[in-house]
Design a protein around this motif. Structure first.
Motif, short mmCIF file in Angstrom:
data_model
loop_
_atom_site.label_atom_id
_atom_site.label_comp_id
_atom_site.label_asym_id
_atom_site.label_seq_id
_atom_site.Cartn_x
_atom_site.Cartn_y
_atom_site.Cartn_z
N PRO A 85 0.82 -1.21 0.00
CA PRO A 85 0.00 0.00 0.00
C PRO A 85 0.86 1.26 0.00
O PRO A 85 1.95 1.29 0.57
CB PRO A 85 -0.80 -0.12 1.31
CG PRO A 85 -0.86 -1.59 1.58
CD PRO A 85 0.44 -2.14 1.09
N SER A 86 0.35 2.30 -0.65
CA SER A 86 1.10 3.55 -0.76
C SER A 86 1.38 4.18 0.60
O SER A 86 2.33 4.95 0.76
CB SER A 86 0.33 4.55 -1.63
OG SER A 86 -0.95 4.83 -1.07
N SER A 87 0.57 3.84 1.61
CA SER A 87 0.80 4.38 2.95
C SER A 87 2.14 3.93 3.54
O SER A 87 2.65 4.56 4.47
CB SER A 87 -0.34 3.95 3.88
OG SER A 87 -0.41 2.54 3.97
N PHE A 88 2.71 2.86 2.99
CA PHE A 88 3.98 2.37 3.50
C PHE A 88 5.13 3.33 3.19
O PHE A 88 6.19 3.25 3.79
CB PHE A 88 4.30 0.99 2.93
CG PHE A 88 5.40 0.27 3.66
CD1 PHE A 88 5.19 -0.26 4.92
CD2 PHE A 88 6.66 0.13 3.08
CE1 PHE A 88 6.21 -0.91 5.60
CE2 PHE A 88 7.67 -0.52 3.75
CZ PHE A 88 7.45 -1.05 5.01
N VAL A 89 4.91 4.24 2.23
CA VAL A 89 5.93 5.26 1.94
C VAL A 89 6.23 6.08 3.20
O VAL A 89 7.37 6.43 3.48
CB VAL A 89 5.47 6.19 0.80
CG1 VAL A 89 6.45 7.34 0.60
CG2 VAL A 89 5.34 5.40 -0.50
N GLY A 90 5.18 6.36 3.99
CA GLY A 90 5.38 7.10 5.24
C GLY A 90 6.25 6.34 6.21
O GLY A 90 7.07 6.93 6.93
N ILE A 148 4.53 -2.80 11.58
CA ILE A 148 5.12 -2.89 10.24
C ILE A 148 4.42 -3.96 9.40
O ILE A 148 4.13 -3.75 8.22
CB ILE A 148 6.63 -3.16 10.34
CG1 ILE A 148 7.35 -1.96 10.97
CG2 ILE A 148 7.23 -3.47 8.97
CD1 ILE A 148 8.84 -2.15 11.17
N PHE A 149 4.14 -5.11 10.03
CA PHE A 149 3.46 -6.18 9.29
C PHE A 149 2.09 -5.74 8.81
O PHE A 149 1.71 -5.98 7.65
CB PHE A 149 3.33 -7.42 10.18
CG PHE A 149 2.55 -8.53 9.54
CD1 PHE A 149 3.12 -9.34 8.57
CD2 PHE A 149 1.22 -8.76 9.88
CE1 PHE A 149 2.39 -10.35 7.97
CE2 PHE A 149 0.49 -9.77 9.29
CZ PHE A 149 1.08 -10.57 8.32
N LEU A 150 1.33 -5.06 9.67
CA LEU A 150 -0.01 -4.61 9.29
C LEU A 150 0.04 -3.44 8.31
O LEU A 150 -0.93 -3.20 7.58
CB LEU A 150 -0.81 -4.23 10.54
CG LEU A 150 -1.17 -5.42 11.43
CD1 LEU A 150 -1.79 -4.94 12.74
CD2 LEU A 150 -2.12 -6.37 10.71
N ALA A 151 1.15 -2.70 8.30
CA ALA A 151 1.29 -1.64 7.31
C ALA A 151 1.53 -2.24 5.92
O ALA A 151 1.08 -1.70 4.90
CB ALA A 151 2.45 -0.73 7.68
N ILE A 152 2.23 -3.38 5.88
CA ILE A 152 2.48 -4.07 4.61
C ILE A 152 1.24 -4.86 4.18
O ILE A 152 0.87 -4.89 3.00
CB ILE A 152 3.69 -5.00 4.74
CG1 ILE A 152 4.96 -4.17 5.00
CG2 ILE A 152 3.87 -5.84 3.48
CD1 ILE A 152 6.18 -5.02 5.31
N SER A 153 0.62 -5.52 5.14
CA SER A 153 -0.56 -6.35 4.85
C SER A 153 -1.71 -5.93 5.75
O SER A 153 -2.00 -6.56 6.78
CB SER A 153 -0.21 -7.83 5.09
OG SER A 153 -1.33 -8.66 4.84
N PRO A 154 -2.40 -4.84 5.40
CA PRO A 154 -3.47 -4.31 6.28
C PRO A 154 -4.69 -5.24 6.31
O PRO A 154 -4.90 -6.04 5.45
CB PRO A 154 -3.79 -2.97 5.63
CG PRO A 154 -3.36 -3.09 4.22
CD PRO A 154 -2.19 -4.03 4.20
#
Length: 362
Positions: free
Chosen positions: A250-255, A356-362
């Motif tokens: 997800p693009s939110s991971f850029v943050g 981090i895991f949930l940011a990659i796989s929400p």
């Protein structure tokens, strides 16, 4: 070779500035992007190194404040650089980066510092008054700026109205300013390192600070490094976005990537302090960076939003709110006793891994 390696903090900002001049405003091929990224990381490391020199000169807790402000300048520069592209997903970049910084500092930096310090010294001690005060400000700022927009009704999609954003920006600056005044003046002793018995360490327990001339040179090089970071970030920002998109994250991971980049040197400094049994310095760095991220970054982005091409979305989602609430509960239980073991460090690092895991796989 050894002498050259020792002089890297003096050389890297100059090379980074030269790289900025050569690449400014150009479309970079893959090889050039890699070189620019290396220079960017080097400039970030050099900036924090020189901030540490200045911090050592002015002493604690002023030193931690210098480091936090330096990191915040880098973070704001990276956020604004990416948001000016106007691409989809950048409207939530400030939120994603700020929340990632809170999670990384409160769980990553604190967790690693606690684990390293307690592994070497069995039990680490710190000032619960100072750590508790810093945590209270972090919790308040994060709730006001990132949680409340999810529930307000004046604007849709987790956004503040113009009046609400202005109010929150002013409140954040005031609260941060009051904390800084408390930390550096009125209750400075709350934020000084303590020994294994919980007693404040005398000023003579610290290494001899660098001379004024060295500190002034570091100030000039710090400014050069920060300018380089701002400029070089503009060159690599398209590559960061394209790379995240290419692997299906997800693009939110850029943050998260931005927060990890700018907080990596801060984490190194906090870990070193923990290994020296200066856990209070680690807490000052970690919680201070989280506080500066919210108290300075959000107001700066709020002002910049007047000219930015995308709206400013700040409201967190349900999963993020749950992780934040759990982090605040665990961190409170960590700082209240004024001492901690490896267990607390592992718990915080587990929360970071979950984030981090949930940011990659929400």
């Amino acid at each position: 070779m050894t002498r050259l390696l020792r002089k890297w903090p003096l050389v890297v900002p100059v090379i980074a500035l030269l790289g900025l001049v050569l690449t400014w405003g150009r479309d970079l091929p893959t090889g050039a992007v890699i070189v620019v990224a290396i220079l960017l990381i080097g400039a970030v490391l050099a900036a924090v190194h020189h901030a540490e020199v200045i911090a050592h000169r002015v002493g604690e807790p002023f030193g931690s404040l210098v480091l936090a402000v330096a990191v915040t300048v880098i973070e704001v520069a990276l956020i604004i650089t990416l948001m000016t592209s106007g691409k989809a997903g950048t409207e939530s970049l400030a939120r994603d980066t700020a929340f990632a910084a809170v999670m990384i500092t409160c769980n990553g930096i604190l967790g690693l510092s606690l684990l390293l310090g307690a592994t070497k010294h069995r039990l680490v001690r710190f000032n619960p008054e100072g750590a508790g005060a810093a945590l209270a400000v972090v919790a308040t700022l994060t709730t006001l700026t990132l949680v409340l927009p999810t529930f307000t009704e004046a604007a849709p999609d987790g956004r503040f109205s113009g009046a609400q954003l202005a109010f929150i920006a002013v409140v954040a600056l005031v609260l941060y300013g009051v904390f800084v005044q408390t930390q550096t003046n009125r209750h400075r002793d709350f934020f000084l390192p303590v020994d294994s018995a919980g007693k404040k360490l005398p000023e003579t327990a610290h290494a001899t600070p660098p001379p004024t001339r060295t500190a002034l040179i570091s100030l000039v090089l710090l400014i050069a490094a920060l300018v380089s970071v701002v400029g070089l970030a503009k060159g690599v920002s398209p590559a960061i976005e394209d790379g995240v998109r290419a692997v299906g994250i997800p693009s939110s991971f850029v943050g998260v990537v931005i927060a990890l980049l700018v907080l990596l040197p801060e984490g190194i400094s906090a870990s070193r302090a923990a290994l020296r049994n200066r856990m209070q310095v680690s807490l000052n760095l970690g919680l201070g960076s989280a506080m500066a991220t919210i108290g300075l970054t959000i107001p700066a982005i709020a002002v910049a939003s007047i000219w930015l091409p995308t709206p400013l979305q700040l409201g967190l989602g349900p999963v993020q709110i749950v992780l934040f609430a759990l982090t605040m509960i665990v961190t409170t239980l960590t700082v209240v006793p004024g001492r901690a073991t490896r267990l607390q460090g592992v718990v915080h690092l587990t929360l970071l891994a979950a984030f981090i895991f949930l940011a990659i796989s929400p």
